[in-house]
Design an enzyme around this catalytic site. Structure first.
Site, PDB file in Angstrom:
ATOM      1  N   ASP A  93       0.855  -1.187   0.000  1.00 23.46           N
ATOM      2  CA  ASP A  93       0.000   0.000   0.000  1.00 23.46           C
ATOM      3  C   ASP A  93       0.893   1.240   0.000  1.00 23.46           C
ATOM      4  O   ASP A  93       2.113   1.119   0.082  1.00 23.46           O
ATOM      5  CB  ASP A  93      -0.938   0.012   1.223  1.00 23.46           C
ATOM      6  N   ASP A 153       1.634   5.126   1.575  1.00 23.43           N
ATOM      7  CA  ASP A 153       1.376   6.065   2.664  1.00 23.43           C
ATOM      8  C   ASP A 153       1.950   7.423   2.290  1.00 23.43           C
ATOM      9  O   ASP A 153       2.995   7.507   1.641  1.00 23.43           O
ATOM     10  CB  ASP A 153       2.057   5.575   3.943  1.00 23.43           C
ATOM     11  N   ASP A 207       9.302   4.422  12.927  1.00 26.31           N
ATOM     12  CA  ASP A 207       9.811   3.273  13.672  1.00 26.31           C
ATOM     13  C   ASP A 207      11.214   2.846  13.240  1.00 26.31           C
ATOM     14  O   ASP A 207      12.143   2.802  14.037  1.00 26.31           O
ATOM     15  CB  ASP A 207       8.821   2.102  13.609  1.00 26.31           C
TER      16      ASP A 207
HETATM   17  P1  ATP Z   1       3.619  -2.408   4.893  1.00 30.20           P
HETATM   18  O1  ATP Z   1       2.474  -1.452   4.587  1.00 30.20           O
HETATM   19  O2  ATP Z   1       4.284  -2.947   3.707  1.00 30.20           O
HETATM   20  O3  ATP Z   1       3.264  -3.422   5.921  1.00 30.20           O
HETATM   21  P2  ATP Z   1       4.763  -0.045   6.027  1.00 30.20           P
HETATM   22  O4  ATP Z   1       6.178   0.269   6.450  1.00 30.20           O
HETATM   23  O5  ATP Z   1       4.181   0.836   4.968  1.00 30.20           O
HETATM   24  O6  ATP Z   1       4.754  -1.552   5.615  1.00 30.20           O
HETATM   25  P3  ATP Z   1       2.535   0.766   7.640  1.00 30.20           P
HETATM   26  O7  ATP Z   1       1.942   0.047   8.790  1.00 30.20           O
HETATM   27  O8  ATP Z   1       1.740   0.950   6.402  1.00 30.20           O
HETATM   28  O9  ATP Z   1       3.888   0.000   7.320  1.00 30.20           O
HETATM   29  O10 ATP Z   1       3.032   2.170   8.184  1.00 30.20           O
HETATM   30  C1  ATP Z   1       3.483   3.206   7.334  1.00 30.20           C
HETATM   31  C2  ATP Z   1       4.651   3.921   7.947  1.00 30.20           C
HETATM   32  O11 ATP Z   1       4.261   4.537   9.173  1.00 30.20           O
HETATM   33  C3  ATP Z   1       5.824   3.026   8.335  1.00 30.20           C
HETATM   34  O12 ATP Z   1       6.655   2.776   7.247  1.00 30.20           O
HETATM   35  C4  ATP Z   1       6.504   3.836   9.407  1.00 30.20           C
HETATM   36  O13 ATP Z   1       7.268   4.865   8.859  1.00 30.20           O
HETATM   37  C5  ATP Z   1       5.319   4.467  10.119  1.00 30.20           C
HETATM   38  N1  ATP Z   1       4.862   3.655  11.265  1.00 30.20           N
HETATM   39  C6  ATP Z   1       3.947   2.669  11.250  1.00 30.20           C
HETATM   40  N2  ATP Z   1       3.762   2.159  12.473  1.00 30.20           N
HETATM   41  C7  ATP Z   1       4.583   2.835  13.300  1.00 30.20           C
HETATM   42  C8  ATP Z   1       4.837   2.793  14.708  1.00 30.20           C
HETATM   43  N3  ATP Z   1       4.206   1.920  15.475  1.00 30.20           N
HETATM   44  N4  ATP Z   1       5.741   3.652  15.197  1.00 30.20           N
HETATM   45  C9  ATP Z   1       6.378   4.547  14.406  1.00 30.20           C
HETATM   46  N5  ATP Z   1       6.171   4.629  13.092  1.00 30.20           N
HETATM   47  C10 ATP Z   1       5.293   3.802  12.530  1.00 30.20           C
HETATM   48 MG    MG Z   2       2.207   0.808   4.311  1.00 30.79          MG
END
Ligand code: ATP
Ligand code: MG
Length: 457
Positions: A73, A75, A159
């Site tokens: 996805d 962001d 994170d």
């Molecule tokens: P994927 O969507 O492929 O699982 P993602 O890294 O995009 O991985 P998301 O859960 O969509 O993960 O979160 C988007 C972004 O928000 C992350 O890449 C990170 O930068 C931030 N993020 C998400 N969760 C946290 C958290 N618990 N603490 C700090 N930052 C976070």
């Molecule tokens: Mg994501």
């Protein structure tokens, strides 16, 4: 990864702070192309830019494109507040309390738009206003994480370093404040800032560390790894509703087995599934085998592009508990099917305190479990009724899994497979056959009383 990029990124020090501003990688030196980004995400960024806001693609979208993969996805990070974002997109809504974000919907696709987060320790003019946006409990957990800030502050609030890379569709450059490119290059999962503080702020970050290490096949950087086992119990404090989604992300990403192994290594599974863990610690290897097989099958299905349902996954993770409770009830003289219903009820009730499983999944889970008992009776009209059960297929797959784990004999699933494939008249013959066989086994036996019709739950 190109040598040039390597050279560029290796210039950045190991510090998580960004004292000299970001490293900027221009378009001709990275592989993030607009063609690979969803139109919806680009539309969101474009409209925010037009309204004089900063907006970047961030997180998994940038990370996975840099790795040559396909993002799950997209962001977006912006300096617009949630209200300002909401006002720009009719198809949007603000969600979350602890961490407010905006979901902008385009058909089935949702773009998550997050306002740049800032430093919680920065002085605020009004302490009441601050409490509204920032709150911690006694263990350091952030109960509110809605302090807004600038892009460089936002990078430090993310994170992992590999998740804190920003792509701009104005200059097509990638911005790196925390050495994320370097870590992508070295295949390292590194938490930003002081690991213990960051895990205490949000213990879910520990799960994210193992999830990305497993998913990307990266190592966990030493300081990031060090506090995991000690702080794992903090996961008990996470809201059960949030945990439901997290567990799915852990086990439905095609790398469940590896994720599970890491969770066990650092004690991250026990706080989520305490009852299952107790059995894993005390019972025969068969319990471990069932979970391993279940997760391996889930991975295989995902890799083959087959669907996996959360109900099936949770049915696997909790089956050892249900089986144990069922046996205890049988020992107390409760008849098999009511005993199963009670066992399922007790197991789910306890589990809901850690991971809230919505009814639409817990109901099929009960069916899958109950089918395991009913499969043992191959005779009578019931066999035909069972095949009509809407979860027959899932129950059958579950039976296969138990066989692979050595919990039941192979003939049972073979019989059901043949019965399922047979034409109606063949089925009748099979039922008669099974009836004859089981009668032969049971003889001599008193005549069975006629059963009163009973309502199936
Ligand atoms: P994927 O969507 O492929 O699982 P993602 O890294 O995009 O991985 P998301 O859960 O969509 O993960 O979160 C988007 C972004 O928000 C992350 O890449 C990170 O930068 C931030 N993020 C998400 N969760 C946290 C958290 N618990 N603490 C700090 N930052 C976070
Ligand atoms: Mg994501």
């Amino acid at each position: 990864m190109s040598g040039l990029w390597k050279k560029l990124t290796s210039k950045l020090g190991r510090s998580n702070q960004a004292p000299h501003g970001p490293t900027v990688i221009p378009r001709d030196e990275h592989c993030v192309s607009r063609r690979l980004i969803s139109d919806s995400a680009l539309k969101v960024i474009h409209r925010l830019n037009q309204a004089d806001h900063e907006a970047y693609l961030v997180g998994g979208g940038v990370r996975d494109l840099l790795l040559g993969g396909e993002p799950k996805d997209f962001d977006v990070a912006t300096d617009a507040t949630p209200e300002e974002v909401r006002a720009l997109f009719r198809n949007s809504r603000i969600i979350g309390r602890r961490f407010r974000i905006v979901h902008v919907r385009f058909g089935r696709e949702v773009i998550e738009v997050t306002t740049f987060r800032g430093n919680h320790d920065a002085p605020q003019t009004n302490s009441k206003a601050k409490a509204k946006h920032s709150a911690r409990n006694e263990s350091g957990m952030l109960l509110r994480d809605n302090v807004y800030g600038s892009m460089d502050e936002d990078a430090l609030r993310r994170d992992l370093s590999i998740n804190a890379l920003y792509y701009s569709s104005r200059d097509f450059a990638v911005y790196d404040f925390v050495g994320g490119l370097d870590d992508l290059n070295n295949r390292l999962v590194r938490i930003i800032g002081d690991p213990e503080t960051r895990y205490r702020e949000d213990p879910v970050r520990m799960l994210r560390v193992v999830r990305f290490a497993a998913k990307l096949d990266f190592d966990i950087e030493a300081n990031t790894e060090a506090p995991l086992s000690k702080l794992a119990p903090l996961l008990e404090d996470i809201a059960a509703a949030r945990m439901f989604d997290e567990v799915l992300k852990l086990f439905m990403n095609g790398r469940a087995l590896q994720t599970y192994a890491l969770m066990q290594r650092y004690g991250l599974f026990a706080p989520l599934f305490p009852a299952t863990q107790r059995l894993l610690d005390t019972q025969s290897p068969a319990t471990t085998e069932l979970i391993h097989q279940g997760l391996a099958n889930t991975d295989a299905r995902i890799q083959e592009g087959k669907p996996v349902t959360p109900a099936f996954l949770y049915a696997i993770l909790l089956w050892p508990v249900v089986k144990q409770l069922h046996q205890e009830l049988l020992d107390d003289g409760v008849p098999p099917i009511p005993a199963l219903h009670q066992a399922a009820e007790r197991c789910l009730h306890k589990q809901q305190q850690r991971v809230a499983i919505p009814k639409r999944f817990s109901l099929p889970m009960r069916d899958i479990w109950e089918l395991q008992l009913r499969f043992e009776k191959q005779s009578g009209k019931r066999a035909a009724q069972l095949v009509e059960n809407r979860y027959f297929r899932a129950g059958y797959d579950f039976l296969l899994l138990r066989e692979q784990a050595g919990e039941v004999e192979g003939q049972l699933s073979q019989w059901w497979q043949a019965f399922y494939e047979a034409q109606p008249d063949t089925r009748q013959g099979m039922q008669q056959h099974a009836q004859d066989d089981s009668d032969r086994e049971r003889r001599p036996r008193p005549r069975r009383r006629r059963r009163r019709p009973r309502k199936d739950t």
